[in-house]
Design a protein around this motif. Sequence first.
Motif, PDB file in Angstrom:
ATOM      1  N   SER A 146       6.506   1.280   8.435  1.00 58.50           N
ATOM      2  CA  SER A 146       5.671   2.429   8.158  1.00 58.50           C
ATOM      3  C   SER A 146       5.101   3.363   9.366  1.00 58.50           C
ATOM      4  O   SER A 146       4.982   4.499   9.261  1.00 58.50           O
ATOM      5  N   LEU A 190      -0.007   5.661   4.472  1.00 57.16           N
ATOM      6  CA  LEU A 190       0.742   4.594   3.775  1.00 57.16           C
ATOM      7  C   LEU A 190       1.030   5.096   2.370  1.00 57.16           C
ATOM      8  O   LEU A 190       2.168   4.753   1.842  1.00 57.16           O
ATOM      9  N   TYR A 197       4.466   6.641   2.658  1.00 60.38           N
ATOM     10  CA  TYR A 197       5.536   6.004   3.087  1.00 60.38           C
ATOM     11  C   TYR A 197       5.930   4.869   1.628  1.00 60.38           C
ATOM     12  O   TYR A 197       7.066   5.019   1.435  1.00 60.38           O
ATOM     13  N   SER A 244       9.527   5.762   0.248  1.00 64.14           N
ATOM     14  CA  SER A 244      10.421   4.646   0.646  1.00 64.14           C
ATOM     15  C   SER A 244      10.987   3.842  -0.301  1.00 64.14           C
ATOM     16  O   SER A 244      12.031   3.131  -0.289  1.00 64.14           O
ATOM     17  N   CYS A 265       2.064   3.101   9.887  1.00 64.43           N
ATOM     18  CA  CYS A 265       0.721   3.473   9.414  1.00 64.43           C
ATOM     19  C   CYS A 265      -0.261   2.600   9.754  1.00 64.43           C
ATOM     20  O   CYS A 265       0.182   1.343   9.864  1.00 64.43           O
TER      21      CYS A 265
END
Length: 184
Positions: free
Chosen positions: A108, A143, A146, A150, A110
């Motif tokens: 990610s 986050l 993502y 995703s 992140c």
Amino acid sequence: MGPSRRSLTALFGSVATTALVLFGTSAQAASAASPQPVSATATPSAAPAAPQLLAKLTHAQATAKFRAAGITWTSSGGCSDRNNPTCTSFEGLRSETADGAITLKKASGCAVRLTGGTETGHASGTYSHWNGYKLDMGLSSCLDNYITGSFASIGGSKWKSASGNIYYREGNHWDVTYYNCGGC
């Protein structure tokens, strides 16, 4: 001058005999076999496959892995006692669970801040926090975007990664169940 070929053969023969006994082959069968030189990497063909055990980490081992990966953690109680629900403990965390969080951070890009681990106070069950399968992660726009962008939505504020791990948005954190390390 080094050991003679005969003494090496005897030494390796006794190592093979010991290995055969340890792996369940009878001592009689092992002693009946003529001593043969054995490679240091060879394993007896009679040896059963060792069961693969998943490693459970100590709190110190888990925090060292997280620290090395740039993952942070917080505790509302400022402690790491597994038996105190206000602490954040990683005692007994599965190694694959820690690796899953590290994979998420790498994939990610992140920041990942853990807010819950294996401490008491979470729901019970096979794939529970206590058994080392779950971690709680703080929310962040990086986050959140993502995970929701995703992974596949499976309803009820849950997303499933391609590797089968479940990300559940519970109010102020992500409750993540790692069945595996997420492709690490």
